[in-house]
Motif scaffolding. Structure first.
Motif, PDB file in Angstrom:
ATOM      1  N   ALA A   1      47.438  15.832  33.317  1.00 33.08           N
ATOM      2  CA  ALA A   1      46.557  16.957  32.576  1.00 33.08           C
ATOM      3  C   ALA A   1      46.107  15.678  31.486  1.00 33.08           C
ATOM      4  N   LEU A   2      47.663  15.726  30.776  1.00 33.45           N
ATOM      5  CA  LEU A   2      46.951  14.563  29.578  1.00 33.45           C
ATOM      6  C   LEU A   2      45.983  13.417  30.076  1.00 33.45           C
ATOM      7  N   LEU A   3      46.551  12.850  31.285  1.00 33.24           N
ATOM      8  CA  LEU A   3      45.810  11.157  31.401  1.00 33.24           C
ATOM      9  C   LEU A   3      44.293  11.668  32.042  1.00 33.24           C
ATOM     10  N   THR A   4      43.979  12.558  32.519  1.00 37.39           N
ATOM     11  CA  THR A   4      42.693  13.410  32.496  1.00 37.39           C
ATOM     12  C   THR A   4      42.244  13.908  31.106  1.00 37.39           C
ATOM     13  N   ALA A   5      42.352  14.602  30.850  1.00 38.17           N
ATOM     14  CA  ALA A   5      42.181  14.826  28.940  1.00 38.17           C
ATOM     15  C   ALA A   5      41.401  14.458  27.803  1.00 38.17           C
ATOM     16  N   ALA A   6      42.143  13.477  27.808  1.00 38.36           N
ATOM     17  CA  ALA A   6      42.572  12.719  26.928  1.00 38.36           C
ATOM     18  C   ALA A   6      41.352  11.788  26.419  1.00 38.36           C
ATOM     19  N   PRO A   7      40.584  11.225  27.715  1.00 39.39           N
ATOM     20  CA  PRO A   7      39.186  10.433  27.298  1.00 39.39           C
ATOM     21  C   PRO A   7      38.150  11.490  26.499  1.00 39.39           C
ATOM     22  N   MET A   8      38.379  12.642  26.314  1.00 44.91           N
ATOM     23  CA  MET A   8      37.490  13.778  25.751  1.00 44.91           C
ATOM     24  C   MET A   8      37.611  13.294  24.502  1.00 44.91           C
TER      25      MET A   8
ATOM     26  N   SER B   1      39.127  19.921  41.195  1.00 46.27           N
ATOM     27  CA  SER B   1      38.488  17.830  40.874  1.00 46.27           C
ATOM     28  C   SER B   1      37.388  18.406  40.114  1.00 46.27           C
ATOM     29  N   ARG B   2      35.978  19.490  40.462  1.00 44.36           N
ATOM     30  CA  ARG B   2      35.054  19.921  39.484  1.00 44.36           C
ATOM     31  C   ARG B   2      35.548  19.658  38.416  1.00 44.36           C
ATOM     32  N   GLU B   3      36.635  19.996  37.426  1.00 43.20           N
ATOM     33  CA  GLU B   3      36.590  20.291  36.248  1.00 43.20           C
ATOM     34  C   GLU B   3      36.919  18.992  35.915  1.00 43.20           C
ATOM     35  N   ARG B   4      37.612  17.599  36.791  1.00 38.30           N
ATOM     36  CA  ARG B   4      38.376  16.595  36.470  1.00 38.30           C
ATOM     37  C   ARG B   4      37.111  16.124  35.950  1.00 38.30           C
ATOM     38  N   GLU B   5      35.915  16.287  37.397  1.00 32.46           N
ATOM     39  CA  GLU B   5      34.916  15.013  37.548  1.00 32.46           C
ATOM     40  C   GLU B   5      34.037  15.407  36.174  1.00 32.46           C
ATOM     41  N   LEU B   6      34.060  16.766  35.909  1.00 31.67           N
ATOM     42  CA  LEU B   6      32.808  16.899  34.515  1.00 31.67           C
ATOM     43  C   LEU B   6      33.808  16.126  32.964  1.00 31.67           C
ATOM     44  N   ILE B   7      34.962  16.354  33.502  1.00 28.03           N
ATOM     45  CA  ILE B   7      35.465  16.194  32.254  1.00 28.03           C
ATOM     46  C   ILE B   7      34.889  13.962  32.637  1.00 28.03           C
TER      47      ILE B   7
ATOM     48  N   ARG C   1      43.131   2.796  29.149  1.00 31.96           N
ATOM     49  CA  ARG C   1      44.662   3.044  28.166  1.00 31.96           C
ATOM     50  C   ARG C   1      44.940   3.108  27.902  1.00 31.96           C
ATOM     51  N   MET C   2      44.039   4.472  26.724  1.00 30.92           N
ATOM     52  CA  MET C   2      44.392   5.342  25.422  1.00 30.92           C
ATOM     53  C   MET C   2      44.991   6.259  26.001  1.00 30.92           C
ATOM     54  N   ALA C   3      43.652   6.569  26.681  1.00 25.95           N
ATOM     55  CA  ALA C   3      44.461   7.700  27.735  1.00 25.95           C
ATOM     56  C   ALA C   3      45.634   7.624  28.505  1.00 25.95           C
ATOM     57  N   HIS C   4      45.806   6.457  29.556  1.00 23.06           N
ATOM     58  CA  HIS C   4      47.735   5.582  30.264  1.00 23.06           C
ATOM     59  C   HIS C   4      48.808   6.215  29.242  1.00 23.06           C
ATOM     60  N   TYR C   5      48.553   5.656  27.997  1.00 20.71           N
ATOM     61  CA  TYR C   5      49.667   5.375  26.924  1.00 20.71           C
ATOM     62  C   TYR C   5      49.760   7.247  26.624  1.00 20.71           C
ATOM     63  N   SER C   6      48.823   8.238  27.059  1.00 19.11           N
ATOM     64  CA  SER C   6      49.166   9.198  26.164  1.00 19.11           C
ATOM     65  C   SER C   6      50.163   9.587  27.633  1.00 19.11           C
ATOM     66  N   ALA C   7      50.126   9.388  28.102  1.00 24.88           N
ATOM     67  CA  ALA C   7      50.708  10.006  29.728  1.00 24.88           C
ATOM     68  C   ALA C   7      52.212   9.244  29.299  1.00 24.88           C
ATOM     69  N   LEU C   8      51.811   8.008  29.380  1.00 25.83           N
ATOM     70  CA  LEU C   8      53.087   7.141  28.726  1.00 25.83           C
ATOM     71  C   LEU C   8      54.158   8.070  27.605  1.00 25.83           C
TER      72      LEU C   8
ATOM     73  N   LEU D   1      51.244  18.899  19.959  1.00 26.46           N
ATOM     74  CA  LEU D   1      51.776  17.818  20.991  1.00 26.46           C
ATOM     75  C   LEU D   1      50.822  17.467  21.706  1.00 26.46           C
ATOM     76  N   PRO D   2      49.827  17.332  22.116  1.00 24.17           N
ATOM     77  CA  PRO D   2      48.736  17.115  22.758  1.00 24.17           C
ATOM     78  C   PRO D   2      48.242  15.635  21.774  1.00 24.17           C
ATOM     79  N   GLY D   3      47.427  16.841  20.602  1.00 22.64           N
ATOM     80  CA  GLY D   3      47.296  15.830  19.621  1.00 22.64           C
ATOM     81  C   GLY D   3      47.893  14.400  18.748  1.00 22.64           C
ATOM     82  N   ARG D   4      48.772  15.221  18.677  1.00 19.29           N
ATOM     83  CA  ARG D   4      49.885  14.052  17.757  1.00 19.29           C
ATOM     84  C   ARG D   4      50.512  13.262  19.192  1.00 19.29           C
ATOM     85  N   ILE D   5      50.411  12.892  20.512  1.00 19.30           N
ATOM     86  CA  ILE D   5      50.244  12.035  21.251  1.00 19.30           C
ATOM     87  C   ILE D   5      49.482  11.586  21.178  1.00 19.30           C
ATOM     88  N   VAL D   6      47.813  12.015  21.115  1.00 19.29           N
ATOM     89  CA  VAL D   6      46.583  11.629  21.326  1.00 19.29           C
ATOM     90  C   VAL D   6      46.323  10.093  20.238  1.00 19.29           C
ATOM     91  N   ALA D   7      47.127  10.791  18.593  1.00 21.67           N
ATOM     92  CA  ALA D   7      46.922  10.081  17.748  1.00 21.67           C
ATOM     93  C   ALA D   7      47.290   8.948  18.167  1.00 21.67           C
TER      94      ALA D   7
END
Length: 343
Positions: free
Chosen positions: A195-202, A148-154, A174-181, A278-284
């Motif tokens: 995890a992608l939904l949480t990390a993508a905004p960074m 929870s603290r990690e998510r808050e930090l992000i 939007r881009m975070a939810h697109y990534s998770a989708l 793969l996370p980079g390809r998705i977020v792109a």
């Protein structure tokens, strides 16, 4: 404590129950039918089972096999009552999971001592299991607090980047939810999607190091400014590198790789194909799509259909074709996300 006695002989059943009560202080549950006794143990559990060998319909061996076939009864002490001289019966009982034996004719003092010891052993087992479960629950609670603290930090770091970037909070959502989708459409585990939904905004955290005159410039960047702008991927990687947090490691991977292109012409490392994480390809895919249909200081917003057409046109060059297909195949959900998180 559930102490269960199974014996088809009523006299033996009464005698063994009295000895068990005297030895342990607990009232045993008695069955003269092994089939009913086995069913009861499976439904209610047991802490000590005393079973006779010679019984009609189901002998002691079959009863023990039935007990050991149930995972929650696998470590319950089982005592088999046998006649003297039945060594083959005893060996077979040990092979299938008997804990101890009582020999007929019974020695009441020996029986009470054995049953008392087995009950104490079971109580120690239960205490250990309960303590292990308690510790597991504490570890789970502590882990959830850390996550929870990690998510808050992000979230807070993402907000910090937003203050310097013309991209809106709607874009980040939007881009975070697109990534998770996309991850879901690719069949990735739910834990990865979350995890992608949480990390993508960074993904653009490195823009904290981009000068304002470049970041906020209206119109196209010149070659020198483009070089400086492209540094934000490396800066983001350096900001997030060297962490033990799985979420921040994922965010670091995304920051470093979401501007790589499938044909190898991207930056900062010129990776190609599946060498790009793969996370980079998705977020792109998610980031470029939403950037196209969002207003920027240097361009008006494109339509959703034109943005989709751009992805399809550059599939295999800029973008991973699998990620593009996963995205457009869920077009109704894409439109729903766009409507849910307006600018």
């Amino acid at each position: 404590m559930n102490i269960v006695i199974v014996d088809d002989n009523a006299v033996n059943l009464t005698l063994m129950a009295a000895l068990a009560r005297a030895a342990t202080g607990f009232e045993p549950v008695r069955f003269d039918d092994p089939v009913r006794g086995l069913a009861w143990c499976r439904s209610n559990g047991a802490d000590l089972i005393i079973v006779d060998f010679m019984m009609p319909g189901m002998d002691g061996h079959q009863f023990i096999e039935g007990i050991r076939a149930s995972a929650h009864l696998a470590d319950v002490p089982v005592v088999m009552v046998t006649a003297a001289g039945q060594s083959a019966v005893r060996r077979r009982a040990l092979e299938i999971g008997a804990t101890d034996f009582l020999t007929k004719p019974v020695d009441s003092t020996e029986i009470k001592l054995r049953l008392r010891n087995l009950v104490q052993l079971r109580q120690a087992q239960n205490l250990l299991r309960d303590r292990a479960a308690h510790l597991a629950a504490e570890v789970k609670t502590a882990t959830e607090a850390i996550e929870s603290r990690e998510r808050e930090l992000i979230t807070r770091l993402s907000r910090a980047a937003e203050f310097r970037d013309p991209e809106t909070g709607g874009h980040i959502q939007r881009m975070a939810h697109y990534s998770a989708l996309i991850a879901r459409q690719l069949g990735e585990p739910e834990s990865f999607q979350e995890a992608l939904l949480t990390a993508a905004p960074m993904h653009d955290i490195g823009k904290l190091g981009t000068p304002d005159h470049i970041l906020l410039k209206k119109g196209s960047l010149n070659d020198e400014e483009l070089v400086e702008m492209h540094r934000h991927a490396e800066i983001g990687e350096r900001i997030l590198a060297g962490t033990d947090s799985p979420l921040l490691r994922l965010a670091c991977q995304i920051a470093a790789s979401h501007h790589e292109k499938f044909d190898g012409s991207g930056y900062p490392h010129g990776l190609a194909g599946e060498a790009i994480p793969l996370p980079g390809r998705i977020v792109a895919v998610a980031d470029v799509f939403d950037a196209l249909n969002s207003t920027r200081p240097y361009k008006p917003a494109w339509s959703m259909d034109d943005s989709r057409a751009y992805l399809e046109k550059h599939s295999g060059a800029h973008f991973d074709p699998r990620c593009v297909s996963a995205f457009v195949d869920a077009w109704d959900e894409v439109l729903a996300i766009r409507a849910r998180f307006p600018d």
